[in-house]
Structure formats: structure tokens, C-alpha cells
Scaffold this motif. Structure first.
Motif, PDB file in Angstrom:
ATOM      1  N   LEU A   1      39.175  41.662  46.283  1.00 53.40           N
ATOM      2  CA  LEU A   1      39.244  42.256  44.942  1.00 53.40           C
ATOM      3  C   LEU A   1      40.172  41.462  44.024  1.00 53.40           C
ATOM      4  CD1 LEU A   1      39.311  46.090  45.725  1.00 53.40           C
ATOM      5  CD2 LEU A   1      37.471  44.784  44.642  1.00 53.40           C
ATOM      6  N   GLN A   2      41.313  41.024  44.565  1.00 50.47           N
ATOM      7  CA  GLN A   2      42.243  40.216  43.769  1.00 50.47           C
ATOM      8  C   GLN A   2      41.591  38.891  43.374  1.00 50.47           C
ATOM      9  OE1 GLN A   2      45.407  40.353  46.689  1.00 50.47           O
ATOM     10  NE2 GLN A   2      46.711  41.510  45.288  1.00 50.47           N
ATOM     11  N   LEU A   3      40.875  38.274  44.299  1.00 48.01           N
ATOM     12  CA  LEU A   3      40.191  37.013  44.005  1.00 48.01           C
ATOM     13  C   LEU A   3      39.105  37.213  42.949  1.00 48.01           C
ATOM     14  CD1 LEU A   3      39.912  35.459  47.576  1.00 48.01           C
ATOM     15  CD2 LEU A   3      41.364  34.679  45.702  1.00 48.01           C
ATOM     16  N   GLN A   4      38.390  38.328  43.038  1.00 46.68           N
ATOM     17  CA  GLN A   4      37.361  38.612  42.030  1.00 46.68           C
ATOM     18  C   GLN A   4      37.980  38.760  40.649  1.00 46.68           C
ATOM     19  OE1 GLN A   4      35.519  42.062  43.822  1.00 46.68           O
ATOM     20  NE2 GLN A   4      33.779  40.854  44.540  1.00 46.68           N
ATOM     21  N   ARG A   5      39.134  39.421  40.579  1.00 42.30           N
ATOM     22  CA  ARG A   5      39.825  39.548  39.283  1.00 42.30           C
ATOM     23  C   ARG A   5      40.233  38.178  38.767  1.00 42.30           C
ATOM     24  NH1 ARG A   5      42.097  44.319  41.181  1.00 42.30           N
ATOM     25  NH2 ARG A   5      43.916  43.261  41.979  1.00 42.30           N
ATOM     26  N   LEU A   6      40.788  37.358  39.634  1.00 42.40           N
ATOM     27  CA  LEU A   6      41.197  36.007  39.242  1.00 42.40           C
ATOM     28  C   LEU A   6      40.001  35.181  38.789  1.00 42.40           C
ATOM     29  CD1 LEU A   6      43.784  34.985  41.993  1.00 42.40           C
ATOM     30  CD2 LEU A   6      44.237  35.367  39.565  1.00 42.40           C
ATOM     31  N   GLU A   7      38.852  35.377  39.439  1.00 43.33           N
ATOM     32  CA  GLU A   7      37.651  34.603  39.139  1.00 43.33           C
ATOM     33  C   GLU A   7      37.150  34.859  37.717  1.00 43.33           C
ATOM     34  OE1 GLU A   7      35.185  31.584  40.349  1.00 43.33           O
ATOM     35  OE2 GLU A   7      36.931  32.375  41.364  1.00 43.33           O
ATOM     36  N   ARG A   8      37.517  35.981  37.135  1.00 46.18           N
ATOM     37  CA  ARG A   8      37.089  36.303  35.770  1.00 46.18           C
ATOM     38  C   ARG A   8      38.104  35.864  34.720  1.00 46.18           C
ATOM     39  NH1 ARG A   8      35.483  41.138  38.570  1.00 46.18           N
ATOM     40  NH2 ARG A   8      37.425  42.133  37.978  1.00 46.18           N
ATOM     41  N   GLN A   9      39.284  35.442  35.144  1.00 43.10           N
ATOM     42  CA  GLN A   9      40.374  35.125  34.221  1.00 43.10           C
ATOM     43  C   GLN A   9      40.419  33.641  33.872  1.00 43.10           C
ATOM     44  OE1 GLN A   9      43.553  37.254  33.607  1.00 43.10           O
ATOM     45  NE2 GLN A   9      41.972  38.814  33.707  1.00 43.10           N
ATOM     46  N   PRO A  10      40.178  33.287  32.606  1.00 43.88           N
ATOM     47  CA  PRO A  10      40.366  31.882  32.216  1.00 43.88           C
ATOM     48  C   PRO A  10      41.854  31.514  32.275  1.00 43.88           C
ATOM     49  CG  PRO A  10      39.159  33.114  30.532  1.00 43.88           C
ATOM     50  CD  PRO A  10      39.691  34.098  31.518  1.00 43.88           C
ATOM     51  N   ARG A  11      42.126  30.257  32.567  1.00 43.39           N
ATOM     52  CA  ARG A  11      43.507  29.755  32.589  1.00 43.39           C
ATOM     53  C   ARG A  11      43.590  28.527  31.698  1.00 43.39           C
ATOM     54  NH1 ARG A  11      46.093  30.153  38.509  1.00 43.39           N
ATOM     55  NH2 ARG A  11      47.939  29.931  37.249  1.00 43.39           N
TER      56      ARG A  11
END
Length: 151
Positions: A24-34
Motif C-alpha cells: 500500500l505504501q509503494l502504491q501511494r509512492l507510485e502515484r506521487q511525482p517527485r
């Protein structure tokens, strides 16, 4: 319940729940541009494409699809987006006029280097918290997990 008195399936379920939280944490990160310096904000899929291109000095579109495990259509769309951002260029392969070679621009190379530095910083943090043996086990677990998820 303390861990010494746990039934083996309870430990498995605990590991499964922890894995679920990580996913779930990885999925959230996967949607976040950096932000990647002058390259600006990039999504994880964009920076991973840049990473795949940056590992070579020019790579065929078809090889990118294979390397990333995605369709050629997905590669075409993502490369077009990166090209519009000035991060990659597409050229016709000199020996095969049907093949397209993708290379990083200078700005794309900057994003690639920043991404590499992020990985180095991650491993630096890991080395501060885990022994070399624990890191080896961690990496082996990641390989096994990747195999399980691939099937």
C-alpha cells in the motif's frame, strides 16, 4: 501475544499483513511525482523509463518494452511524454530504418543522475541499519518476492 508463543501461521499472517502495508505504501509512492532538478516533477513510471534508458547509451524502443515488462504501446506513450518534456530524443536506427533508438538529453541525464543518487542514499540508510548479511537476506527476499509476483 508475545512472538515466542505465536503459532507458526500467526507469524505468517503477521508477515503477510506487513507485506500488505508495504505494498500500500509503494502504491501511494507510485502515484506521487517527485522533483528531479531541472527535469522538474516526474512520476515514478517516467523516472523508471529514464533509468532504463540511462543504463544504455541509446536503446531500442522494443528493448525498453522488454526490459520494463510493458507493451510497446505503453513505451511509445511514455517516451512521447518524456520527449515533450525535453528529456529524451528519438532517432531512426542507422542500420534498421524500422527501429527507433531512444537517448537521454542533457536534462534527462541530470534526472538519471539524481535518481541514481536517491538509490545510493537509500542504500546508505540501509547500511546504517542493517549488517551486510542482513542486506543480503533482504535482497534475496526481494528477488523471491519479485518471482512470486511475476507468476
Amino acid at each position: 501475544m508475545n512472538e515466542q508463543h505465536m503459532h507458526p501461521t500467526d507469524k505468517t499472517n503477521t508477515g503477510s499483513h506487513k507485506l500488505g502495508r508495504v505494498i500500500l505504501q509503494l502504491q501511494r509512492l507510485e502515484r506521487q511525482p517527485r522533483s528531479f532538478g531541472e527535469a522538474g516533477l516526474l512520476t515514478p513510471s517516467e523516472i523508471h523509463m529514464i533509468d532504463a534508458i540511462g543504463c544504455e547509451d541509446g536503446i531500442l524502443m522494443s528493448a525498453l518494452a522488454t526490459r520494463l515488462g510493458v507493451t510497446k504501446g505503453a513505451v511509445t506513450q511514455l517516451v512521447a511524454r518524456l520527449e515533450s518534456k525535453g528529456l529524451v530524443t528519438r532517432t531512426i536506427h542507422p542500420a534498421d530504418l524500422r527501429a527507433i533508438v531512444v537517448t537521454l538529453t542533457e536534462t534527462g541525464k541530470t534526472a538519471f543522475r539524481i535518481h541514481e543518487e536517491m538509490h545510493q542514499q537509500f542504500y546508505q540508510q540501509l547500511r546504517l541499519q542493517l549488517s551486510p548479511e542482513e542486506i543480503a537476506v533482504f535482497e534475496k527476499c526481494l528477488d523471491k518476492l519479485s518471482e512470486l509476483l511475476r507468476d
